[in-house]
Design a protein around this motif. Structure first.
Motif, short mmCIF file in Angstrom:
data_model
loop_
_atom_site.label_atom_id
_atom_site.label_comp_id
_atom_site.label_asym_id
_atom_site.label_seq_id
_atom_site.Cartn_x
_atom_site.Cartn_y
_atom_site.Cartn_z
N TRP A 159 0.81 -1.22 0.00
CA TRP A 159 0.00 0.00 0.00
C TRP A 159 0.84 1.27 0.00
N GLU A 162 0.82 4.01 -2.50
CA GLU A 162 -0.56 4.29 -2.93
C GLU A 162 -0.79 3.86 -4.37
N GLN A 190 -9.13 -2.37 3.26
CA GLN A 190 -8.32 -1.30 2.69
C GLN A 190 -8.74 -0.99 1.25
#
Lengths: 223, 356
Positions: A159, A162, A190
Motif C-alpha cells: 500500500w 498508494e 483497505q
C-alpha cells in the motif's frame, strides 16, 4: 466508471525448445475501483502468468493491457519498472520482506525508491501499520514477527506507494485459517476504504467470501 | 546507502569475516610493499639519495657501477660539457680486522664539496688516511677513531665519522680521501662513473659526445647492481599475486553472498526497484568494507613498523600507501563485477516463483 485494470484479448505464449506453449489463450476482463476480485483455477491454468502480466512483470504476446486507461502492453523494461514502483502493489505467497530492515524501514524503502518526501511517508507508514495492528512492531526485524504479522507488513508495503492496483499471489498460503482470514479481511477493508482495485489469486475457497467477484481461469481462458 | 548500510549492520558477522580477510590481505600487501621499498633503499640508498637521474658509465660495464671505468677522453667530454657532473670512484672491497670478522664495504671517493657528497651525522669529513663510513658499520663494533685495513690495497684508515643513507649493494659505503684513492691506483684517479645533474635532454646531448661511455638512468643503474633486480622482482611478483588473490577472494565472497541474496534482489525488482539501486547498494558495501579494512591495515602496518627490529629494512612512504590503497580499492571493485552482473541479470519472476 472507467476500469482500473482492463485486459483485452490478452494472449501469452512461451517457447520451450521447438514447442510453443500457449499459457493464456484469450483473456479479457475489467477490474473497477473498489473491487476486490479473486482469480481461481486449477494449477497450470495460467493464473500466475496472468498476474505477472497484470503486474507489469511480463509483457503479453498480444492483446491490450490498460492500467488506468493507458495501454502498457508494449512498455519498455524501464517503463514497467516505474509502473511497478508507482502504480502496483505486490503481495507474494510468503511475505518476502528484507531480513535486515525493521518493519518501518520496509515501508520507508518504498518511499526511498520512489524518491518521495520522507516526512509525509513516515506518517503514512505509521498510519498503515497502526491500521494493520502492527504499531508495537515498528522497530522490529522480520525474524521477530509471526507469519501473520509478516504478511500484514507485506500488505502495508504494497500500500505504501498508494498504488492503483494491488496484486496478491496466494497471500494466505503460508498462514493458518484464522490468521489468513484476518489478513484478507484487512486487505478487503483497505481496498474498499481507499477505492483501489485488487486481484487475488487463491486456492483457498474460504477466502472467497471477502471478494466481490470471482474469475475462473481454465486452460488459459476465462470460463 | 540506506540498504547497504542497514544490511552491513544487520549481518555483522558475515561482513566482519569478509572485512577480516580484506584486512589481512591488504596488510600483507602493505607489509611486502614496505619491505620491497625498504630493501631497495637498503641496497642502494647512496644512489637514491644522490638526487640525480643520470649516470655516465663505461659502455662495457653492463650498467654495473663497480665494473665501470670511464676513459680519460670521456672524462674530458664530461668536464667540458655544459651539464654539471660529479665523477666518483667506487669499488667493492673488504675490511680486515684482527680478532673480529671481516666486513664487506663499498669504497667510494667523491669530491666532498660536490652536490652528491654524503651527509656526516657524526664525526667529520675524512682527511688523508681517514675514512667516513655509513652508520650501519657500528653494528660490527667499529667506532670513530678505530683503525681498519682495506684488504685490496692493504692500506690502513682511521674512522673519522659516520654518514647516513650511504649503502651500495647492501654494504655500507666507506668514503676515502681523493689522495688515498689515487694512491691505491698508483697515483691515478680512477673514475668509475659520473653523476649528471641535468635534464633528460642535456643527458642525451652528453651521451652523443661520449666515445666509450654511455649515459644510463638511475633505474638502469639500480637494476645493474647485482641481485637488485632479482630481489625487487620476486617481491614485486608477490605483491602482484597478492592483488590477484585479493581480487579472486573478494570475487568469490561477494559472489556467494550475492547468490544467497538473489531472491531478495528479485523481490526488489518485482516491487519496482531499478537495477541501479541494487548495484549501487552492492558497490557501497564493497567500498565501505574496503575502506574499513584498508584503514585498519594501514594503521596496523604503521604500528608494526614502529616496533620492528632496527635491522629490518622497512620503508613505507605516503605515496606508496596511497598507491596501494588505490589499487586495493580498484581490486575490490573488479572483484565485485561478477556479482554486479548477476544482480543485473536477476529475474524478478523466478524470485516470486511465478510466470512459467
Amino acid at each position: 466508471m472507467n476500469a482500473k485494470l482492463s485486459l483485452q484479448h490478452v494472449q501469452k505464449t512461451f517457447t520451450d525448445g521447438d514447442r510453443t506453449l500457449t499459457v493464456l489463450k484469450d483473456v479479457s476482463f475489467d477490474i473497477f475501483p473498489g473491487e476486490f476480485v479473486a482469480i481461481v483455477g486449477p494449477s497450470g491454468s495460467g493464473k500466475s502468468t496472468m498476474l505477472s502480466i497484470a503486474g507489469a512483470l511480463l509483457s503479453p504476446t498480444s492483446g491490450k493491457l490498460l492500467l488506468d486507461g493507458k495501454n502498457i502492453a508494449d512498455a519498455s523494461e524501464k517503463e514497467r519498472q516505474l509502473i511497478r514502483l508507482h502504480q502496483i502493489g505486490f503481495i507474494f505467497q510468503s511475505s518476502h520482506l528484507l531480513p535486515y530492515l525493521t518493519v518501518k524501514d520496509q515501508l520507508m524503502l518504498m518511499t526511498r525508491l520512489s524518491k518521495e518526501s520522507k516526512k509525509d511517508a513516515e506518517q503514512r507508514a505509521e498510519r498503515l501499520l497502526t491500521e494493520l495492528g502492527l504499531r508495537h512492531r515498528l522497530h522490529q526485524y522480520p525474524e521477530r514477527l509471526s507469519g501473520g504479522e509478516r504478511q500484514r507488513v507485506a500488505i502495508a508495503r504494497a500500500w505504501m506507494n498508494e498504488p492503483d492496483l494491488i496484486l496478491a499471489d496466494e497471500p494466505t498460503a503460508s498462514l493458518d485459517t484464522e490468521r489468513g482470514q484476518h489478513v484478507i479481511e484487512q486487505l478487503a477493508h483497505q481496498v474498499k476504504q481507499q477505492k483501489r482495485a485488487a486481484i487475488m489469486v487463491t486456492h483457498d475457497e474460504r477466502m472467497l467470501t471477502y471478494c466481490d467477484r470471482i474469475i475462473t481461469l481454465e486452460d488459459g481462458a476465462v470460463s | 546507502m540506506f540498504l547497504a548500510l542497514k544490511e552491513l549492520r544487520y549481518e555483522k558477522t558475515r561482513y566482519a569475516l569478509v572485512a577480516g580477510i580484506m584486512f589481512l590481505i591488504s596488510f600483507l600487501v602493505l607489509f611486502v610493499s614496505g619491505l620491497a621499498q625498504g630493501l631497495a633503499f637498503n641496497n642502494a640508498s647512496s644512489l637514491e639519495t644522490m638526487n640525480v637521474d643520470h649516470f655516465v658509465l663505461d659502455e662495457d660495464a653492463e650498467h654495473q657501477l663497480t665494473r665501470s671505468l670511464v676513459s680519460d677522453e670521456d672524462q674530458q667530454v664530461i668536464q667540458d660539457g655544459e651539464v654539471e657532473a660529479t665523477p666518483f670512484g667506487l669499488h667493492m672491497t673488504m675490511l680486515i680486522r684482527e680478532e673480529a670478522s671481516n666486513v664487506d664495504v663499498a669504497m667510494m671517493s667523491v669530491d666532498l664539496n660536490s652536490p652528491i657528497a654524503p651527509t656526516v651525522i657524526e664525526g667529520q669529513t675524512p682527511s688523508e688516511g681517514q675514512a667516513l663510513i655509513h652508520e650501519s658499520i657500528q653494528e660490527e663494533g667499529i667506532e670513530i677513531g678505530d683503525v681498519v685495513t682495506d684488504n685490496a690495497s692493504d692500506m690502513e684508515f682511521e674512522v673519522s665519522g659516520f654518514t647516513e643513507d650511504q649503502t651500495f649493494s647492501h654494504a655500507p659505503i666507506m668514503h676515502v680521501h681523493e689522495d688515498d684513492w689515487r694512491e691505491m691506483r698508483d697515483g691515478e684517479f680512477i673514475v668509475s662513473a659520473a653523476a649528471l645533474h641535468g635534464s633528460d635532454e642535456e643527458a642525451a646531448q652528453i651521451d652523443e659526445q661520449l666515445a666509450d661511455s654511455e649515459v644510463i638512468t638511475l633505474d638502469e643503474a639500480l637494476a645493474g647492481i647485482p641481485g637488485y633486480s632479482a630481489e625487487q622482482g620476486s617481491l614485486t611478483m608477490m605483491i602482484v599475486f597478492l592483488y590477484i588473490i585479493a581480487a579472486f577472494v573478494l570475487a568469490a565472497f561477494f559472489y556467494v553472498i550475492t547468490i544467497q541474496k538473489l531472491n531478495q534482489f528479485g523481490i526488489m525488482k518485482a516491487i519496482g526497484s531499478p537495477v541501479s539501486v541494487l548495484a549501487k547498494s552492492l558497490l557501497v558495501q564493497v567500498m565501505v568494507l574496503s575502506a574499513v579494512s584498508l584503514t585498519l591495515a594501514i594503521v596496523v602496518t604503521l604500528g608494526a613498523s614502529q616496533i620492528m627490529p632496527e635491522g629490518l629494512p622497512f620503508q613505507l612512504t605516503g605515496t606508496m600507501v596511497a598507491i596501494s590503497a588505490g589499487l586495493f580499492f580498484l581490486t575490490a571493485i573488479v572483484g565485485s563485477l561478477l556479482s554486479l552482473y548477476k544482480v543485473a541479470k536477476v529475474d524478478a519472476l523466478e524470485a516470486i516463483g511465478g510466470g512459467k
